[in-house]
Motif scaffolding. Structure first.
Motif, mmCIF file in Angstrom:
data_model
loop_
_atom_site.group_PDB
_atom_site.id
_atom_site.type_symbol
_atom_site.label_atom_id
_atom_site.label_comp_id
_atom_site.label_asym_id
_atom_site.label_seq_id
_atom_site.Cartn_x
_atom_site.Cartn_y
_atom_site.Cartn_z
ATOM 1 N N GLU A 11 0.819 -1.189 -0.196
ATOM 2 C CA GLU A 11 0.019 -0.082 -0.076
ATOM 3 C C GLU A 11 0.864 1.187 0.044
ATOM 4 N N ILE A 14 2.092 2.362 -3.347
ATOM 5 C CA ILE A 14 1.041 2.933 -4.168
ATOM 6 C C ILE A 14 0.892 4.317 -3.523
ATOM 7 N N ILE A 18 1.068 8.190 -5.481
ATOM 8 C CA ILE A 18 0.189 9.154 -5.391
ATOM 9 C C ILE A 18 0.512 10.456 -4.831
ATOM 10 N N THR A 27 -6.073 4.704 -12.030
ATOM 11 C CA THR A 27 -5.409 3.486 -11.772
ATOM 12 C C THR A 27 -4.346 2.901 -12.941
ATOM 13 N N ILE A 30 -1.287 4.961 -12.220
ATOM 14 C CA ILE A 30 -0.343 4.331 -11.082
ATOM 15 C C ILE A 30 0.349 3.058 -11.432
ATOM 16 N N ILE A 46 -6.355 -2.024 -7.664
ATOM 17 C CA ILE A 46 -7.592 -1.757 -7.288
ATOM 18 C C ILE A 46 -7.979 -2.093 -5.803
ATOM 19 N N LEU A 49 -5.861 0.123 -3.436
ATOM 20 C CA LEU A 49 -6.485 1.381 -3.474
ATOM 21 C C LEU A 49 -7.775 1.435 -2.690
ATOM 22 N N LEU A 52 -6.739 1.393 1.133
ATOM 23 C CA LEU A 52 -6.173 2.700 1.423
ATOM 24 C C LEU A 52 -7.507 3.715 1.634
ATOM 25 N N VAL A 58 -7.011 7.624 1.403
ATOM 26 C CA VAL A 58 -7.208 8.048 0.075
ATOM 27 C C VAL A 58 -8.288 8.454 -0.216
ATOM 28 N N ALA A 60 -11.328 9.079 -3.759
ATOM 29 C CA ALA A 60 -11.567 9.025 -5.108
ATOM 30 C C ALA A 60 -12.686 9.693 -5.568
ATOM 31 N N TYR A 69 -7.580 9.298 -7.901
ATOM 32 C CA TYR A 69 -7.339 9.080 -6.592
ATOM 33 C C TYR A 69 -6.254 10.288 -5.933
#
Length: 122
Positions: A11, A14, A18, A27, A30, A46, A49, A52, A58, A60, A69
């Motif tokens: 995580e 990712i 971000i 996505t 990323i 996904i 995300l 998160l 995060v 969206a 995101y």
């Protein structure tokens, strides 16, 4: 932030993407920015995300067919939370215990000590 939760290493990878972006990312963006050794499929990204988002790190926004995101806390804010949690977990909430452990382990350089002293005097 109401309840802070620690990120997994995956995580965090990712989140690093971000945080590094100056605007919300999809996505696909990323996935394109993942290191070559991370061949995660879209569903895997996904899932990370979604986790998160559940952790409140995060948010969206749906734009057309894609989610965009963005972070709900800065990397600096997250580091503060991690540090506070580490001090709580490892040193029973004692900052003095943390500094004592650093001093006793020999991990602090003379420059580190001088910088700490200067900071504490401020």
């Amino acid at each position: 932030m109401e309840k802070w939760q620690r990120m997994s290493e995956a995580e965090k990878q990712i989140m690093d993407i971000i945080w590094a972006s100056d605007r919300p990312v999809t996505t696909a963006q990323i996935i394109a920015r993942l290191p070559e050794d991370k061949a995660w499929k879209q569903n895997t990204v996904i899932t990370f995300l979604a986790r998160l988002m559940e952790k409140g790190l995060v948010s969206a926004t749906r734009v057309g067919k894609a989610n965009h995101y963005q972070p709900r806390m800065s990397e600096q804010e997250y580091r503060y939370c991690e540090t506070r949690q580490f001090i709580q977990d490892v040193h029973n909430g004692s900052v003095t215990g943390l500094i004592s452990a650093l001093c006793e382990s020999g991990d602090l350089t003379k420059e580190d000590i001088e910088a700490l002293m200067k900071r504490l005097k401020e």
